[in-house]
Scaffold this active site. Structure first.
Site, PDB file in Angstrom:
ATOM      1  N   TYR A   1       0.831  -1.214   0.000  1.00  0.00           N
ATOM      2  CA  TYR A   1       0.000   0.000   0.000  1.00  0.00           C
ATOM      3  C   TYR A   1       0.867   1.267   0.000  1.00  0.00           C
ATOM      4  O   TYR A   1       0.481   2.293  -0.552  1.00  0.00           O
ATOM      5  CB  TYR A   1      -1.009  -0.033   1.161  1.00  0.00           C
ATOM      6  CG  TYR A   1      -2.106  -1.027   0.862  1.00  0.00           C
ATOM      7  CD1 TYR A   1      -2.033  -2.343   1.324  1.00  0.00           C
ATOM      8  CD2 TYR A   1      -3.159  -0.678   0.027  1.00  0.00           C
ATOM      9  CE1 TYR A   1      -2.999  -3.272   0.971  1.00  0.00           C
ATOM     10  CE2 TYR A   1      -4.134  -1.609  -0.320  1.00  0.00           C
ATOM     11  CZ  TYR A   1      -4.042  -2.911   0.150  1.00  0.00           C
ATOM     12  OH  TYR A   1      -4.993  -3.827  -0.222  1.00  0.00           O
TER      13      TYR A   1
ATOM     14  N   ARG B   1       1.478   1.884  -3.642  1.00  0.00           N
ATOM     15  CA  ARG B   1       0.298   2.447  -4.320  1.00  0.00           C
ATOM     16  C   ARG B   1       0.054   3.885  -3.868  1.00  0.00           C
ATOM     17  O   ARG B   1      -0.326   4.750  -4.645  1.00  0.00           O
ATOM     18  CB  ARG B   1      -0.933   1.575  -4.042  1.00  0.00           C
ATOM     19  CG  ARG B   1      -0.862   0.200  -4.698  1.00  0.00           C
ATOM     20  CD  ARG B   1      -2.066  -0.654  -4.343  1.00  0.00           C
ATOM     21  NE  ARG B   1      -3.295  -0.120  -4.917  1.00  0.00           N
ATOM     22  CZ  ARG B   1      -4.507  -0.545  -4.545  1.00  0.00           C
ATOM     23  NH1 ARG B   1      -4.630  -1.463  -3.600  1.00  0.00           N
ATOM     24  NH2 ARG B   1      -5.594  -0.047  -5.100  1.00  0.00           N
TER      25      ARG B   1
ATOM     26  N   ASN C   1     -13.057   2.441  -5.212  1.00  0.00           N
ATOM     27  CA  ASN C   1     -11.666   2.863  -5.338  1.00  0.00           C
ATOM     28  C   ASN C   1     -11.172   3.472  -4.028  1.00  0.00           C
ATOM     29  O   ASN C   1     -11.932   4.081  -3.286  1.00  0.00           O
ATOM     30  CB  ASN C   1     -11.518   3.881  -6.471  1.00  0.00           C
ATOM     31  CG  ASN C   1     -11.928   3.281  -7.811  1.00  0.00           C
ATOM     32  OD1 ASN C   1     -11.959   2.063  -7.973  1.00  0.00           O
ATOM     33  ND2 ASN C   1     -12.296   4.143  -8.760  1.00  0.00           N
ATOM     34  N   VAL C   2      -9.896   3.308  -3.781  1.00  0.00           N
ATOM     35  CA  VAL C   2      -9.303   3.833  -2.548  1.00  0.00           C
ATOM     36  C   VAL C   2      -8.471   5.084  -2.842  1.00  0.00           C
ATOM     37  O   VAL C   2      -7.941   5.715  -1.927  1.00  0.00           O
ATOM     38  CB  VAL C   2      -8.432   2.743  -1.850  1.00  0.00           C
ATOM     39  CG1 VAL C   2      -9.328   1.586  -1.382  1.00  0.00           C
ATOM     40  CG2 VAL C   2      -7.303   2.237  -2.746  1.00  0.00           C
ATOM     41  N   ASP C   3      -8.430   5.475  -4.145  1.00  0.00           N
ATOM     42  CA  ASP C   3      -7.707   6.710  -4.461  1.00  0.00           C
ATOM     43  C   ASP C   3      -8.600   7.903  -4.112  1.00  0.00           C
ATOM     44  O   ASP C   3      -9.794   7.746  -3.826  1.00  0.00           O
ATOM     45  CB  ASP C   3      -7.291   6.734  -5.951  1.00  0.00           C
ATOM     46  CG  ASP C   3      -8.479   6.712  -6.906  1.00  0.00           C
ATOM     47  OD1 ASP C   3      -8.537   5.808  -7.768  1.00  0.00           O
ATOM     48  OD2 ASP C   3      -9.359   7.587  -6.786  1.00  0.00           O
TER      49      ASP C   3
ATOM     50  N   HIS D   1     -14.352   0.560   0.109  1.00  0.00           N
ATOM     51  CA  HIS D   1     -13.188  -0.281   0.394  1.00  0.00           C
ATOM     52  C   HIS D   1     -12.051   0.487   1.062  1.00  0.00           C
ATOM     53  O   HIS D   1     -10.911   0.052   1.035  1.00  0.00           O
ATOM     54  CB  HIS D   1     -12.690  -0.947  -0.903  1.00  0.00           C
ATOM     55  CG  HIS D   1     -13.702  -1.888  -1.467  1.00  0.00           C
ATOM     56  ND1 HIS D   1     -13.648  -2.343  -2.767  1.00  0.00           N
ATOM     57  CD2 HIS D   1     -14.818  -2.451  -0.923  1.00  0.00           C
ATOM     58  CE1 HIS D   1     -14.681  -3.146  -2.992  1.00  0.00           C
ATOM     59  NE2 HIS D   1     -15.408  -3.219  -1.890  1.00  0.00           N
TER      60      HIS D   1
ATOM     61  N   GLY E   1     -16.866   1.612 -14.776  1.00  0.00           N
ATOM     62  CA  GLY E   1     -15.534   1.020 -14.593  1.00  0.00           C
ATOM     63  C   GLY E   1     -15.408   0.018 -13.474  1.00  0.00           C
ATOM     64  O   GLY E   1     -14.429   0.018 -12.734  1.00  0.00           O
ATOM     65  N   THR E   2     -16.425  -0.869 -13.356  1.00  0.00           N
ATOM     66  CA  THR E   2     -16.273  -1.951 -12.393  1.00  0.00           C
ATOM     67  C   THR E   2     -16.754  -3.250 -13.039  1.00  0.00           C
ATOM     68  O   THR E   2     -17.774  -3.284 -13.713  1.00  0.00           O
ATOM     69  CB  THR E   2     -17.056  -1.697 -11.077  1.00  0.00           C
ATOM     70  OG1 THR E   2     -16.996  -2.879 -10.263  1.00  0.00           O
ATOM     71  CG2 THR E   2     -18.508  -1.323 -11.320  1.00  0.00           C
TER      72      THR E   2
HETATM   73  N1  APR Z   1     -12.962   3.317 -18.547  1.00  0.00           N
HETATM   74  C1  APR Z   1     -13.994   2.654 -17.958  1.00  0.00           C
HETATM   75  N2  APR Z   1     -13.911   1.364 -17.560  1.00  0.00           N
HETATM   76  C2  APR Z   1     -12.742   0.725 -17.789  1.00  0.00           C
HETATM   77  C3  APR Z   1     -11.633   1.351 -18.401  1.00  0.00           C
HETATM   78  C4  APR Z   1     -11.779   2.708 -18.789  1.00  0.00           C
HETATM   79  N3  APR Z   1     -10.780   3.385 -19.387  1.00  0.00           N
HETATM   80  N4  APR Z   1     -10.624   0.434 -18.491  1.00  0.00           N
HETATM   81  C5  APR Z   1     -11.097  -0.711 -17.942  1.00  0.00           C
HETATM   82  N5  APR Z   1     -12.366  -0.541 -17.538  1.00  0.00           N
HETATM   83  C6  APR Z   1     -13.262  -1.505 -16.891  1.00  0.00           C
HETATM   84  C7  APR Z   1     -12.945  -2.954 -17.183  1.00  0.00           C
HETATM   85  O1  APR Z   1     -13.577  -3.372 -18.380  1.00  0.00           O
HETATM   86  C8  APR Z   1     -13.565  -3.641 -15.958  1.00  0.00           C
HETATM   87  O2  APR Z   1     -14.942  -3.917 -16.166  1.00  0.00           O
HETATM   88  O3  APR Z   1     -13.100  -1.352 -15.495  1.00  0.00           O
HETATM   89  C9  APR Z   1     -13.432  -2.585 -14.859  1.00  0.00           C
HETATM   90  C10 APR Z   1     -12.342  -2.900 -13.853  1.00  0.00           C
HETATM   91  O4  APR Z   1     -12.728  -4.047 -13.146  1.00  0.00           O
HETATM   92  P1  APR Z   1     -11.778  -4.557 -11.946  1.00  0.00           P
HETATM   93  O5  APR Z   1     -10.360  -4.477 -12.374  1.00  0.00           O
HETATM   94  O6  APR Z   1     -12.358  -5.848 -11.469  1.00  0.00           O
HETATM   95  O7  APR Z   1     -11.964  -3.447 -10.821  1.00  0.00           O
HETATM   96  P2  APR Z   1     -13.154  -3.322  -9.785  1.00  0.00           P
HETATM   97  O8  APR Z   1     -14.444  -3.800 -10.377  1.00  0.00           O
HETATM   98  O9  APR Z   1     -13.118  -1.926  -9.270  1.00  0.00           O
HETATM   99  O10 APR Z   1     -12.709  -4.318  -8.589  1.00  0.00           O
HETATM  100  C11 APR Z   1     -13.550  -4.312  -7.440  1.00  0.00           C
HETATM  101  O11 APR Z   1     -11.970  -5.756  -6.348  1.00  0.00           O
HETATM  102  O12 APR Z   1      -9.817  -6.313  -5.812  1.00  0.00           O
HETATM  103  C12 APR Z   1     -10.956  -5.708  -5.349  1.00  0.00           C
HETATM  104  O13 APR Z   1     -11.051  -4.066  -3.699  1.00  0.00           O
HETATM  105  C13 APR Z   1     -10.708  -4.265  -5.034  1.00  0.00           C
HETATM  106  O14 APR Z   1     -12.228  -2.402  -5.272  1.00  0.00           O
HETATM  107  C14 APR Z   1     -11.671  -3.523  -5.948  1.00  0.00           C
HETATM  108  C15 APR Z   1     -12.719  -4.560  -6.226  1.00  0.00           C
END
Ligand code: APR
Length: 236
Positions: free
Chosen positions: A53, A56, A87-89, A104, A175-176
């Site tokens: 961390y 990061r 997001n933690v940012d 988170h 973006g998740t």
């Molecule tokens: N714009 C929008 N979305 C995007 C972009 C972009 N430029 N680039 C990638 N993505 C999408 C991907 O297609 C994916 O669906 O963002 C998503 C990222 O998914 P993850 O990497 O799984 O991230 P997240 O969903 O935030 O993870 C959830 O998992 O590890 C734990 O605690 C951590 O908060 C995190 C949680």
């Protein structure tokens, strides 16, 4: 004003240069989740987790909010906006969003290893001392730890986030991958009357659901398109 709720994940910060977790080259390809993002990993090897961390956190001052963060903040002119982020940012705050729930945790904060969610133990790390070291102590004398919700720990803000999701007039997911619960389950609290917009360049499992209006673009471009659409709704 209509209630607009925006659920964001790592993809929201991708265009700021912060790695996502599950895209190719993501954080979970470079580190074992069980070693750096679980409470068991922290108990087993706190130094490794604190260093992960610290690395990061050191990146944060070098990146800045993307256009997508700025457009999310700008929507506060037209709607009663709540951002619920995984997001933690601190990029939503730095872009000007004033109502952000971090499910988170927050990278810029640290807390007690004994009672991590006790408000009296949570501190903001100063810009000139971003690293946590073994031997740094929280107010209660326990080892200072990142204020991050690890796998295996409670998500204290989830009830509030569910209540807010249940009251949304408009819901946006940006973006998740919706892989991680309970955060991913929030979309099930959204009332049937409420449209759900999804901004993601890829299909995520939920896009099969007719509920999502999928804007298949990145966060910044997608928010440009969504802002145009939402401004029309705000005016009616
Ligand atoms: N714009 C929008 N979305 C995007 C972009 C972009 N430029 N680039 C990638 N993505 C999408 C991907 O297609 C994916 O669906 O963002 C998503 C990222 O998914 P993850 O990497 O799984 O991230 P997240 O969903 O935030 O993870 C959830 O998992 O590890 C734990 O605690 C951590 O908060 C995190 C949680």
């Amino acid at each position: 004003m209509k209630k607009l709720v925006i659920l964001t994940g790592a993809g929201m910060s991708a265009e700021s240069g912060i790695s996502t977790f599950r895209d190719s080259g993501g954080l979970w390809e470079q580190h074992r989740v069980e070693d750096v993002a679980t409470i068991e990993g922290y108990v087993r090897n706190p130094q490794l987790v604190i260093d992960f961390y610290n690395e990061r956190r050191r990146q944060l001052p070098t990146v800045r909010p993307c256009r997508g963060h700025e457009l999310v903040a700008a929507l506060e002119q037209y709607f009663d906006v709540t951002v619920i982020t995984q997001n933690v940012d601190d990029l939503h705050e730095r872009a000007g969003s004033t109502n952000v729930i971090h499910l988170h945790g927050e990278l810029m904060k640290a807390t007690s290893s004994r009672q991590p969610n006790d408000p009296s133990q949570i501190i903001m790390l100063p810009a000139d001392r971003l690293d946590i070291h073994m031997g740094d102590l929280a107010a209660d004398g326990s080892q200072l730890r990142p204020f991050i919700v690890w796998f295996g720990e409670a998500v204290p803000e989830i009830e509030r986030a569910a209540e807010i999701s249940a009251e949304a007039d408009i819901y946006v997911v940006i973006g998740t991958s919706l892989n991680v619960y309970p955060a991913a389950g929030l979309v099930q609290f959204v009332p049937d009357r409420t449209p759900i917009y999804l901004i993601d360049p890829k299909d995520v499992p939920w896009t099969a659901s007719h509920r999502f209006r999928h804007i298949k673009k990145g966060a910044s471009e997608g928010m440009e398109e969504l802002t145009r659409m939402l401004k029309l709704i705000a005016e009616d």
